[in-house]
Design an enzyme around this catalytic site. Structure first.
Site, PDB file in Angstrom:
ATOM      1  N   HIS A  93       0.843  -1.203   0.000  1.00  0.00           N
ATOM      2  CA  HIS A  93       0.000   0.000   0.000  1.00  0.00           C
ATOM      3  C   HIS A  93       0.876   1.249   0.000  1.00  0.00           C
ATOM      4  CE1 HIS A  93      -2.705  -2.914   2.248  1.00  0.00           C
ATOM      5  NE2 HIS A  93      -3.484  -2.534   1.253  1.00  0.00           N
ATOM      6  N   ARG A 142      -3.343 -10.512   3.924  1.00  0.00           N
ATOM      7  CA  ARG A 142      -3.683 -11.858   4.407  1.00  0.00           C
ATOM      8  C   ARG A 142      -2.441 -12.675   4.763  1.00  0.00           C
ATOM      9  NH1 ARG A 142      -8.377 -11.360   0.529  1.00  0.00           N
ATOM     10  NH2 ARG A 142     -10.194 -11.394   1.883  1.00  0.00           N
TER      11      ARG A 142
END
Ligand code: PAF
Length: 278
Positions: A34, A189
Site C-alpha cells: 500500500h 492476508r
C-alpha cells in the site's frame, strides 16, 4: 492530515485540495505494498487522499470479513507519516443504504478465474470503487489519478473497464506488485500464515519465476507453462494457474507484452494470489 468519517467531512476536506489529486483506496492493515501506492500518488500529485474501508459487499459468505485485520490507529499514523492530506475512514452505514442499486461484473471477464472462485466478489468490489471514485471526483480535481496494484490483476482490469463503460473522470494508474525479500507478494492476508505455511507460500512466486525461465527459453505454450508451474506448486492446494491477455481472455500461447500469468492457491486456510505481467 484531515481524517474524515462522514461524507460531509470528506467533501469539505477535498474541497480545499489544490491541483491534481492522487487517490489510493484500501481496506487497511497497510503494508509496504500500500505504501508504494501512496508514495507514487504523493510523487505524482499535488494532494493525496487514502480511504480505509473493509467493504462488506465484496466478502462472500464464509470468507474472512469479521477476522479481516483491522489496524486503524497504526494505519492512520502510517498515512500521516507518508504525507497523506485526507484520510477517509467511513462506517458501513455511511457507505451503504437500504435496497441499493447494484453493479454486476461483466459476463465474461468478470466470471472467470477469481469470478468463478469468488462469485459476487467483483460486483461488491466494483460497487464500492464506483462510490469512492465518485466521492473523490465530486470536487472536480484538475487531474484525478487513482492507484491500484497489479497484484489484483482481474480487479484492476474490471475497474479500468468500469471507468470506461461509465465515463468516470479518473485515470487508473496500475502499480507493480511489491514483494518481500524472499519473493512473497505482499498481502494483508499474509499475517494468517504460520511459519511453515509461509515457506510453502513461496512456491507461488517460485512458479512464476519458473514461467519466466520458460518464456526466456522461448517456450510460449500456455499448457506447457501451466504444467511446469504446477510441478513447483505441489505443496499448496492450487485453485488455478492461467495465462490471459490484458483483456483477460485465456490464451494458448504467450503474447509478449500482452500476457498475465496468474496463480491462485490455498496454503492451509489462507487463499493467496500472485501474477506476472510479461
Ligand atoms: O484491493 C482492495 O483493497 C479492495 O478491493 C478495494 C479496491 C479497496 C475495494 O474495496
Amino acid at each position: 492530515m484531515v481524517t474524515a468519517n462522514s461524507i460531509d467531512d470528506l467533501l469539505k476536506a477535498t474541497s480545499t485540495l489544490k491541483g491534481s489529486v492522487g487517490f489510493v483506496p484500501t481496506m487497511g492493515a497497510l503494508h509496504e505494498g500500500h505504501l508504494s501506492l501512496i508514495r507514487r500518488a504523493r510523487d505524482e500529485n499535488d494532494s493525496v487522499v487514502v480511504s480505509i474501508f473493509v467493504n462488506p459487499t465484496q466478502f462472500l459468505e464464509g470468507e474472512d470479513l469479521e477476522a479481516y485485520p483491522r489496524k486503524e490507529e497504526a494505519d492512520a499514523k502510517i498515512c500521516e507519516l507518508a504525507g497523506v492530506d485526507v484520510l477517509f475512514m467511513p462506517t458501513i452505514d455511511t457507505m451503504y443504504g437500504k435496497d441499493e442499486l447494484k453493479i454486476t461484473a461483466p459476463a465474461i471477464r468478470g466470471f472467470i478465474l477469481e469470478g468463478t472462485k469468488r462469485a459476487g466478489h467483483f460486483d461488491g468490489m466494483l460497487q464500492i470503487v464506483m462510490k469512492l471514485l465518485n466521492l473523490i471526483a465530486y470536487n472536480k480535481p484538475s487531474n484525478f489519478n487513482a492507484y491500484f496494484g497489479k497484484k489484483d490483476a482481474q480487479q484492476l482490469v474490471l475497474i479500468t473497464q468500469m471507468v470506461k463503460n461509465y465515463f468516470i473522470n479518473v485515470n487508473i494508474v496500475p502499480c507493480d506488485v511489491v514483494r518481500d525479500s524472499d519473493g512473497l507478494a505482499l498481502s494483508s492476508r499474509n499475517i494468517y500464515l504460520s511459519k511453515e505455511e509461509r515457506v510453502r507460500a513461496l512456491s507461488l512466486s517460485r512458479s512464476l519465476k519458473r514461467a519466466t525461465e520458460l518464456v526466456m527459453q522461448k517456450e510460449f505454450s500456455s499448457s506447457t507453462i501451466i504444467e511446469e508451474m504446477k510441478k513447483v506448486l505441489s505443496e499448496v492446494e492450487v485453485e488455478y494457474v492461467a495465462l490471459v491477455n490484458r483483456e483477460f481472455e485465456q490464451i494458448d500461447r504467450v503474447e509478449l507484452g500482452n500476457t498475465i500469468i496468474l496463480v491462485a492457491a490455498r496454503v492451509g486456510t489462507t487463499r493467496l494470489i500472485d501474477n506476472l505481467w510479461i
